[in-house]
Design a protein around this motif. Structure first.
Motif, PDB file in Angstrom:
ATOM      1  N   GLN A 284     -52.475  -8.292   3.832  1.00 22.81           N
ATOM      2  CA  GLN A 284     -53.417  -8.505   2.732  1.00 22.81           C
ATOM      3  C   GLN A 284     -53.989  -9.924   2.752  1.00 22.81           C
ATOM      4  OE1 GLN A 284     -51.492  -7.928  -1.028  1.00 22.81           O
ATOM      5  NE2 GLN A 284     -50.601  -9.964  -1.082  1.00 22.81           N
ATOM      6  N   ARG A 285     -55.241 -10.042   2.260  1.00 27.96           N
ATOM      7  CA  ARG A 285     -55.878 -11.343   2.120  1.00 27.96           C
ATOM      8  C   ARG A 285     -55.381 -12.057   0.879  1.00 27.96           C
ATOM      9  NH1 ARG A 285     -61.759 -10.677   1.175  1.00 27.96           N
ATOM     10  NH2 ARG A 285     -61.611 -12.943   0.910  1.00 27.96           N
ATOM     11  N   CYS A 286     -55.228 -11.320  -0.189  1.00 33.51           N
ATOM     12  CA  CYS A 286     -54.982 -11.897  -1.504  1.00 33.51           C
ATOM     13  C   CYS A 286     -53.671 -12.681  -1.540  1.00 33.51           C
ATOM     14  CB  CYS A 286     -54.952 -10.778  -2.538  1.00 33.51           C
ATOM     15  SG  CYS A 286     -54.651 -11.340  -4.216  1.00 33.51           S
TER      16      CYS A 286
ATOM     17  N   GLN B 114     -51.828 -12.119  -6.975  1.00 35.74           N
ATOM     18  CA  GLN B 114     -51.622 -10.694  -7.188  1.00 35.74           C
ATOM     19  C   GLN B 114     -50.621 -10.441  -8.310  1.00 35.74           C
ATOM     20  OE1 GLN B 114     -49.879  -8.472  -3.918  1.00 35.74           O
ATOM     21  NE2 GLN B 114     -51.034  -6.649  -4.510  1.00 35.74           N
TER      22      GLN B 114
ATOM     23  N   ASP C 192     -54.276  -4.516  -1.424  1.00 34.71           N
ATOM     24  CA  ASP C 192     -54.747  -5.895  -1.332  1.00 34.71           C
ATOM     25  C   ASP C 192     -55.620  -6.206  -2.555  1.00 34.71           C
ATOM     26  OD1 ASP C 192     -55.913  -8.310  -0.729  1.00 34.71           O
ATOM     27  OD2 ASP C 192     -56.426  -7.783   1.335  1.00 34.71           O
TER      28      ASP C 192
ATOM     29  N   CYS D 255     -57.660  -8.454  -3.135  1.00 32.96           N
ATOM     30  CA  CYS D 255     -59.033  -8.861  -2.833  1.00 32.96           C
ATOM     31  C   CYS D 255     -59.980  -7.661  -2.786  1.00 32.96           C
ATOM     32  CB  CYS D 255     -59.093  -9.610  -1.506  1.00 32.96           C
ATOM     33  SG  CYS D 255     -58.439 -11.303  -1.608  1.00 32.96           S
ATOM     34  N   ASN D 256     -59.409  -6.463  -2.728  1.00 33.99           N
ATOM     35  CA  ASN D 256     -60.203  -5.239  -2.720  1.00 33.99           C
ATOM     36  C   ASN D 256     -60.233  -4.551  -4.085  1.00 33.99           C
ATOM     37  OD1 ASN D 256     -60.708  -5.508   0.078  1.00 33.99           O
ATOM     38  ND2 ASN D 256     -58.772  -4.495   0.583  1.00 33.99           N
TER      39      ASN D 256
ATOM     40  N   GLU E 139     -62.818 -11.081  -7.360  1.00 34.49           N
ATOM     41  CA  GLU E 139     -63.423 -11.528  -6.103  1.00 34.49           C
ATOM     42  C   GLU E 139     -62.595 -12.667  -5.546  1.00 34.49           C
ATOM     43  OE1 GLU E 139     -67.572 -13.627  -4.508  1.00 34.49           O
ATOM     44  OE2 GLU E 139     -67.478 -12.778  -6.540  1.00 34.49           O
ATOM     45  N   CYS E 140     -62.335 -12.588  -4.248  1.00 34.13           N
ATOM     46  CA  CYS E 140     -61.572 -13.641  -3.583  1.00 34.13           C
ATOM     47  C   CYS E 140     -62.508 -14.635  -2.913  1.00 34.13           C
ATOM     48  CB  CYS E 140     -60.649 -13.048  -2.515  1.00 34.13           C
ATOM     49  SG  CYS E 140     -59.188 -12.238  -3.199  1.00 34.13           S
TER      50      CYS E 140
ATOM     51  N   ASP F  22     -59.011 -17.327   0.223  1.00 30.61           N
ATOM     52  CA  ASP F  22     -58.511 -16.033  -0.236  1.00 30.61           C
ATOM     53  C   ASP F  22     -57.819 -16.080  -1.591  1.00 30.61           C
ATOM     54  OD1 ASP F  22     -59.508 -14.798   2.036  1.00 30.61           O
ATOM     55  OD2 ASP F  22     -57.651 -15.056   3.165  1.00 30.61           O
ATOM     56  N   ARG F  23     -58.151 -17.080  -2.401  1.00 33.78           N
ATOM     57  CA  ARG F  23     -57.632 -17.123  -3.768  1.00 33.78           C
ATOM     58  C   ARG F  23     -58.632 -16.444  -4.704  1.00 33.78           C
ATOM     59  NH1 ARG F  23     -53.255 -20.710  -4.325  1.00 33.78           N
ATOM     60  NH2 ARG F  23     -52.976 -19.533  -6.275  1.00 33.78           N
ATOM     61  N   ILE F  24     -58.140 -15.943  -5.812  1.00 33.25           N
ATOM     62  CA  ILE F  24     -59.006 -15.272  -6.778  1.00 33.25           C
ATOM     63  C   ILE F  24     -59.960 -16.291  -7.386  1.00 33.25           C
ATOM     64  CG2 ILE F  24     -59.092 -14.011  -8.968  1.00 33.25           C
ATOM     65  CD1 ILE F  24     -58.106 -12.313  -6.688  1.00 33.25           C
TER      66      ILE F  24
END
Length: 315
Positions: free
Chosen positions: A9-11, A16, A40, A42-43, A48-49, A54-56
């Motif tokens: 995962q990106r997030c 998360q 993930d 980010c999805n 939105e990441c 890759d942070r919110i």
């Protein structure tokens, strides 16, 4: 235990966990059904990441059946630059102080909710804000003068609330840009602070309040104001004494006040896109020229003795 999703995962895992706690605090609403621990974040919908870390960076919750208050957990998203909570009519309570932890916040929109209480002065700590939209709520009390300390503010929406008191004197001393200001549909009273003559506004909506006095501080050859709505207040002054208007002025709405005198001849030199001076106490002939004859009689009617096209001829 971390599942295999953690490996791909990106997030950020901390983000998360924070979002899942926010979801729980909001009562696990269906609008956040995509927020699941095995996917993930980010999805997920409504978030939105950032492409670089890759942070919110954005949280936008819109038109959901949510009966809750804004959870303090929201302060644990340190990279958030956009927070929008809109058309959540069962969102109640007040703006929590924890929101000041979001130091990167550029856009804060809490609109069409049932949040109440005063607009907190601690919002002035969010120095990165460019947009502050608290419209269509039930906020009451006075406007915090500290909002003028926001150095990057470009638009301020406090319209459609139950705000009382006067316009802060500090609004004539913005520390940075002079924002577009929307204060309509409140219960503001008092006169326009003289300090406002020191700044150049571009857009100002003070309509549907109980404001008094006169408006000359906003006009003059060197001003930059473009769109103004002062309608449905208690303004009372001699309009004919304002004989200079900025060439930038394109919208002028003064309807439903107690403005008297005559229409200044200098209005003919403006490229006005909209004009309304109806329901005042104006007299004399409507000056001929410019765009003043382009409007129908509703722009001028219900004045004491205003005449000339598009109204009846003067005698």
């Amino acid at each position: 235990m971390c599942s295999s999703i953690c490996l791909s995962q990106r997030c950020n895992v901390k983000d998360q966990i924070t979002l899942l706690r926010i979801k729980t605090s909001l009562g696990n609403p269906s609008v956040l059904s995509s927020w699941t621990s095995n996917s993930d974040c980010c999805n997920w919908r409504h978030v939105e990441c950032d492409l670089y870390n890759d942070r919110i960076k954005s949280l936008t919750i819109f038109s959901g059946n949510i009966s809750a208050t804004i959870p303090d957990t929201i302060g644990n998203l340190p990279y958030l630059d956009t927070l929008i909570l809109r058309k959540l009519t069962n969102l109640t309570g007040q703006i929590p102080p924890i929101i000041t932890k979001l130091t990167r916040l550029k856009t804060l929109t809490i609109s069409w909710t049932n949040l109440s209480g005063p607009i907190p002065s601690f919002l002035s700590q969010l120095k990165s804000l460019t947009t502050l939209d608290l419209s269509y709520n039930t906020f009451n009390g006075s406007i915090p003068p500290e909002l003028a300390m926001l150095p990057n503010l470009e638009s301020l929406h406090l319209d459609r609330n139950a705000l009382t008191g006067s316009i802060p004197d500090s609004f004539g001393n913005f520390t940075g840009k002079v924002p577009a200001i929307y204060l309509s549909h409140n219960m503001l009273n008092g006169t326009i602070p003289k300090s406002l003559a020191q700044v150049n506004f571009t857009l100002l909506d003070l309509s549907r309040n109980k404001l008094q006095g006169e408006l000359s501080v906003f006009f003059g050859r060197n001003k930059t104001i473009e769109r103004v709505d002062f309608s449905r207040n208690m303004f009372e002054f001699n309009f004919s004494r304002i004989n200079e208007f900025p060439s930038s002025l394109s919208v002028l709405d003064l309807n439903h006040n107690s403005i008297y005198g005559s229409l200044p001849e200098t209005l003919t030199g403006l490229e006005l896109q909209a004009l309304n001076v109806s329901y005042n106490r104006l007299c004399g002939e409507i000056p001929v020229g410019g765009r003043l004859q382009n409007y129908d009689n509703t722009a001028y009617f219900h004045n004491r003795c205003l005449c000339g096209f598009p109204l009846q001829a003067c005698f």
